[in-house]
Design a protein around this motif. Structure first.
Motif, PDB file in Angstrom:
ATOM      1  N   GLY A   8       0.874  -1.123   0.030  1.00 47.36           N
ATOM      2  CA  GLY A   8      -0.091   0.005  -0.041  1.00 47.36           C
ATOM      3  C   GLY A   8       0.818   1.337   0.061  1.00 47.36           C
ATOM      4  N   ALA A   9       0.556   2.335  -1.016  1.00 46.13           N
ATOM      5  CA  ALA A   9       1.289   3.321  -0.966  1.00 46.13           C
ATOM      6  C   ALA A   9       0.278   4.712  -0.874  1.00 46.13           C
ATOM      7  CB  ALA A   9       1.889   3.574  -2.335  1.00 46.13           C
ATOM      8  N   GLY A  10      -0.412   4.306   0.253  1.00 44.96           N
ATOM      9  CA  GLY A  10      -1.183   5.622   0.748  1.00 44.96           C
ATOM     10  C   GLY A  10      -0.327   6.291   2.029  1.00 44.96           C
ATOM     11  N   PRO A  11      -0.988   7.256   2.738  1.00 48.06           N
ATOM     12  CA  PRO A  11      -0.284   7.710   4.005  1.00 48.06           C
ATOM     13  C   PRO A  11       0.397   6.726   4.873  1.00 48.06           C
ATOM     14  CG  PRO A  11      -2.539   8.557   3.354  1.00 48.06           C
ATOM     15  CD  PRO A  11      -2.503   7.666   2.616  1.00 48.06           C
ATOM     16  N   ALA A  12      -0.252   5.659   5.249  1.00 46.21           N
ATOM     17  CA  ALA A  12       0.415   4.687   6.193  1.00 46.21           C
ATOM     18  C   ALA A  12       1.495   3.932   5.415  1.00 46.21           C
ATOM     19  CB  ALA A  12      -0.692   3.561   6.491  1.00 46.21           C
ATOM     20  N   GLY A  13       1.474   3.601   4.180  1.00 44.69           N
ATOM     21  CA  GLY A  13       2.795   2.955   3.557  1.00 44.69           C
ATOM     22  C   GLY A  13       3.888   3.879   3.437  1.00 44.69           C
ATOM     23  N   MET A  29       8.049  -1.704  -2.085  1.00 43.72           N
ATOM     24  CA  MET A  29       6.357  -1.289  -1.784  1.00 43.72           C
ATOM     25  C   MET A  29       5.786  -1.581  -3.088  1.00 43.72           C
ATOM     26  SD  MET A  29       4.929   2.727  -1.285  1.00 43.72           S
ATOM     27  CE  MET A  29       5.340   2.707   0.649  1.00 43.72           C
ATOM     28  N   ILE A  30       4.555  -2.199  -2.900  1.00 41.39           N
ATOM     29  CA  ILE A  30       3.895  -2.509  -3.744  1.00 41.39           C
ATOM     30  C   ILE A  30       2.331  -1.666  -3.641  1.00 41.39           C
ATOM     31  CG2 ILE A  30       4.677  -4.761  -4.521  1.00 41.39           C
ATOM     32  CD1 ILE A  30       2.208  -5.844  -2.870  1.00 41.39           C
ATOM     33  N   GLU A  31       1.706  -1.480  -4.773  1.00 46.38           N
ATOM     34  CA  GLU A  31       0.551  -0.451  -4.644  1.00 46.38           C
ATOM     35  C   GLU A  31      -0.252  -1.063  -5.968  1.00 46.38           C
ATOM     36  OE1 GLU A  31      -2.688   1.755  -4.824  1.00 46.38           O
ATOM     37  OE2 GLU A  31      -1.196   1.846  -3.160  1.00 46.38           O
ATOM     38  N   LYS A  32      -1.710  -1.241  -5.563  1.00 42.94           N
ATOM     39  CA  LYS A  32      -2.492  -1.695  -6.612  1.00 42.94           C
ATOM     40  C   LYS A  32      -2.942  -0.965  -7.675  1.00 42.94           C
ATOM     41  CE  LYS A  32      -6.872  -1.213  -4.151  1.00 42.94           C
ATOM     42  NZ  LYS A  32      -8.103  -1.954  -3.794  1.00 42.94           N
ATOM     43  N   SER A  33      -2.924   0.422  -7.425  1.00 42.54           N
ATOM     44  CA  SER A  33      -3.280   1.502  -8.442  1.00 42.54           C
ATOM     45  C   SER A  33      -2.112   1.857  -9.207  1.00 42.54           C
ATOM     46  CB  SER A  33      -3.797   2.623  -7.638  1.00 42.54           C
ATOM     47  OG  SER A  33      -3.031   3.558  -7.106  1.00 42.54           O
ATOM     48  N   HIS A  34      -2.236   3.215  -9.800  1.00 41.69           N
ATOM     49  CA  HIS A  34      -1.239   3.478 -10.545  1.00 41.69           C
ATOM     50  C   HIS A  34      -0.593   4.739 -10.041  1.00 41.69           C
ATOM     51  CE1 HIS A  34      -4.714   5.690 -12.275  1.00 41.69           C
ATOM     52  NE2 HIS A  34      -3.965   6.551 -12.501  1.00 41.69           N
ATOM     53  N   HIS A  35      -0.973   5.163  -8.850  1.00 36.27           N
ATOM     54  CA  HIS A  35      -0.261   6.281  -8.232  1.00 36.27           C
ATOM     55  C   HIS A  35      -0.481   6.054  -6.859  1.00 36.27           C
ATOM     56  CE1 HIS A  35      -4.380   8.400  -9.306  1.00 36.27           C
ATOM     57  NE2 HIS A  35      -4.638   7.419  -8.433  1.00 36.27           N
ATOM     58  N   ILE A  89      11.046   7.119  -2.467  1.00 37.23           N
ATOM     59  CA  ILE A  89      10.154   6.016  -2.356  1.00 37.23           C
ATOM     60  C   ILE A  89       9.473   5.879  -3.929  1.00 37.23           C
ATOM     61  CG2 ILE A  89       7.921   5.312  -1.611  1.00 37.23           C
ATOM     62  CD1 ILE A  89       8.452   7.444   0.827  1.00 37.23           C
ATOM     63  N   LYS A  90       9.589   4.604  -4.291  1.00 31.84           N
ATOM     64  CA  LYS A  90       9.478   4.427  -5.754  1.00 31.84           C
ATOM     65  C   LYS A  90       8.501   2.846  -5.642  1.00 31.84           C
ATOM     66  CE  LYS A  90      13.309   6.658  -7.325  1.00 31.84           C
ATOM     67  NZ  LYS A  90      14.638   6.373  -8.334  1.00 31.84           N
ATOM     68  N   PRO A  91       7.150   2.997  -5.572  1.00 32.05           N
ATOM     69  CA  PRO A  91       6.197   1.998  -5.414  1.00 32.05           C
ATOM     70  C   PRO A  91       6.313   1.388  -6.923  1.00 32.05           C
ATOM     71  CG  PRO A  91       5.103   3.738  -4.666  1.00 32.05           C
ATOM     72  CD  PRO A  91       6.451   4.185  -5.447  1.00 32.05           C
ATOM     73  N   HIS A  92       5.998  -0.002  -6.550  1.00 25.16           N
ATOM     74  CA  HIS A  92       6.040  -0.824  -7.876  1.00 25.16           C
ATOM     75  C   HIS A  92       4.270  -0.919  -7.949  1.00 25.16           C
ATOM     76  CE1 HIS A  92      10.047  -2.489  -7.983  1.00 25.16           C
ATOM     77  NE2 HIS A  92       9.982  -2.178  -6.946  1.00 25.16           N
ATOM     78  N   TYR A  93       4.048  -0.147  -9.028  1.00 25.05           N
ATOM     79  CA  TYR A  93       2.567  -0.126  -9.063  1.00 25.05           C
ATOM     80  C   TYR A  93       1.972  -1.036  -9.856  1.00 25.05           C
ATOM     81  CZ  TYR A  93       3.570   4.872  -8.010  1.00 25.05           C
ATOM     82  OH  TYR A  93       3.964   6.119  -7.425  1.00 25.05           O
ATOM     83  N   ASN A  94       0.465  -1.073  -9.983  1.00 25.28           N
ATOM     84  CA  ASN A  94      -0.402  -2.106 -10.347  1.00 25.28           C
ATOM     85  C   ASN A  94      -0.028  -3.333  -9.836  1.00 25.28           C
ATOM     86  OD1 ASN A  94      -1.842  -0.091 -12.183  1.00 25.28           O
ATOM     87  ND2 ASN A  94       0.191  -0.080 -13.404  1.00 25.28           N
ATOM     88  N   LYS A  95       0.406  -3.609  -8.759  1.00 24.37           N
ATOM     89  CA  LYS A  95       0.524  -4.821  -8.001  1.00 24.37           C
ATOM     90  C   LYS A  95      -0.267  -5.004  -7.013  1.00 24.37           C
ATOM     91  CE  LYS A  95       5.535  -5.898  -9.243  1.00 24.37           C
ATOM     92  NZ  LYS A  95       5.459  -7.156  -9.874  1.00 24.37           N
ATOM     93  N   GLU A  96      -1.529  -6.052  -6.972  1.00 24.76           N
ATOM     94  CA  GLU A  96      -2.075  -6.075  -5.685  1.00 24.76           C
ATOM     95  C   GLU A  96      -2.077  -7.257  -5.196  1.00 24.76           C
ATOM     96  OE1 GLU A  96      -6.986  -6.123  -4.723  1.00 24.76           O
ATOM     97  OE2 GLU A  96      -6.524  -6.079  -6.877  1.00 24.76           O
ATOM     98  N   ALA A  97      -1.809  -7.153  -3.846  1.00 22.94           N
ATOM     99  CA  ALA A  97      -1.724  -8.454  -2.711  1.00 22.94           C
ATOM    100  C   ALA A  97      -2.859  -8.993  -2.781  1.00 22.94           C
ATOM    101  CB  ALA A  97      -1.140  -7.998  -1.525  1.00 22.94           C
ATOM    102  N   THR A  98      -3.212 -10.314  -3.035  1.00 23.05           N
ATOM    103  CA  THR A  98      -4.389 -11.060  -2.940  1.00 23.05           C
ATOM    104  C   THR A  98      -4.305 -11.919  -1.794  1.00 23.05           C
ATOM    105  OG1 THR A  98      -3.486 -12.649  -4.535  1.00 23.05           O
ATOM    106  CG2 THR A  98      -4.970 -10.612  -5.429  1.00 23.05           C
TER     107      THR A  98
END
Length: 373
Positions: A8-13, A29-35, A89-98
């Motif tokens: 998650g790349a929201g405020p907590a992440g 860091m992974i983030e399910k969205s694109h930003h 901080i450079k998240p890896h976007y479009n990666k959703e943990a399932t």
């Protein structure tokens, strides 16, 4: 193997990544969205923080002095983007943990066809992960629009329509206010007893006052706050708003129920711009019926009915680390699940969740550093 995987790349992440970077610890860091801060991008247009900026910034980077006390979402997003740049901080976007599974003392995080293996996993998916969408009898026959509040942007699509908001938490109350200020016919269905506080009292943010009152012994501060609240709003029962008898501070500490911070909704209810209705009973093609026997012809319904964490669907063997409300039992290694951490789920403090991130990221970082030595 990844040492520290942040989901998650929201405020907590971001807070967690900043704290780890400050401690010179690597992370992925992974983030399910694109930003980053995707939920803040999606929120309704008028949204400002309801918490003051002094208590809401991320670790090691206060808000700019030019920012107002209550920050608009566009400024908040700009701050989060600057924070990511500052701490590389450079998240890896479009990666959703399932799914998160522990195997051979390592954490296996499933992301579609890919499996990430990590020593430590920090879950920062937030309390607003999945919209909570109730169902009522006859709802499928309703010819009007029904959306969750996470899809609401502004009042423009609702001109010349009769709108019902279901739920009077902070989101429902502010959306109702937004519609009323744009002369939309709006009602609000109140589903349970309310805990309402003014955002500011005598020119001072109520959050600052609450923090002072919260330090007083024997719940004295809570009872003082309750008396002041009653004097400020008067008798809301005559406007069909059911009010909790317990003080808001006490309810927050014991149940995690955040009080509704009033921005002007109560005044609009008092002047008749917003109509108050009982809980919803059922729908027909054109109308909504309430538990007190009343009904309204409605064109659009906005569900301000909250969210679910759904952590139990994410974490295998979650019963030892997730409580009955779907919240983590504790931040660090819950249920002896070594290497599993949660941030951004503590909804029991007067600073709001954003106000917990600095301390919680420091605590988690301290635990990670200790286990890596």
């Amino acid at each position: 193997m990844i040492q520290n995987l942040i989901i998650g790349a929201g405020p907590a992440g971001l807070a967690m990544a900043g704290a780890l970077r400050h401690a010179k610890k690597d992370f992925y860091m992974i983030e399910k969205s694109h930003h980053i801060a995707s939920k803040w991008h999606a929120h309704y247009d008028r949204l400002h923080l309801h918490t003051v900026k002094e208590y809401s910034h991320l670790p090691y980077m206060p808000f700019p002095d030019t920012y107002p006390t209550y920050i608009h979402k566009s400024d908040l997003i700009a701050y989060y983007e600057s924070y990511a740049a500052q701490w590389d901080i450079k998240p890896h976007y479009n990666k959703e943990a399932t799914k998160i599974i522990k195997h051979d003392n390592k954490w296996h995080v499933h992301c579609g066809d890919e499996i990430l293996i990590a020593k430590n996993v920090i879950v920062a998916t937030g309390i607003n992960r999945i919209p909570k969408i109730p169902h009522w009898k006859g709802q499928e026959n309703f010819k009007g629009e029904i959306i969750h509040a996470n899809k609401y942007k502004n009042a423009i699509p609702y001109q010349d329509k009769k709108v019902l908001i279901i739920g009077m938490g902070n989101t429902g109350a502010e959306i109702a206010l937004d519609l009323a200020e744009h002369n939309v016919q709006v009602g609000i269905s109140i589903r349970s007893k309310q805990s309402i506080v003014p955002r500011d009292l005598f020119g001072r943010p109520i959050q600052k006052t609450a923090k002072i009152l919260d330090t007083l012994p024997f719940d004295l501060g809570a009872h003082i706050g309750n008396i002041v609240r009653k004097l400020y709003f008067g008798n809301l029962a005559k406007y069909n708003i059911p009010i909790h008898t317990e003080p808001p501070i006490k309810m927050l500490r014991e149940t995690g129920k955040t009080p509704t911070i009033d921005l002007g909704t109560v005044a609009r209810i008092k002047d008749g711009s917003i109509h108050v209705h009982a809980d919803v009973s059922h729908f027909d093609k054109t109308s909504v019926y309430y538990t007190n026997g009343d009904s309204s012809v409605i064109d659009a319904v906005i569900l301000a009915t909250g969210y679910l964490t759904h952590l139990e669907t994410l974490i295998e063997e979650s019963k030892n680390c997730i409580d009955q409300k779907g919240e983590p039992i504790k931040k660090c290694n819950p249920g002896n699940q070594q290497g599993l951490y949660f941030i951004g789920f503590d909804n029991y403090k007067t600073g709001g969740i954003l106000g917990t991130l600095r301390d919680d990221s420091a605590e988690i970082t301290k635990s990670i550093v200790a286990t890596s030595e």
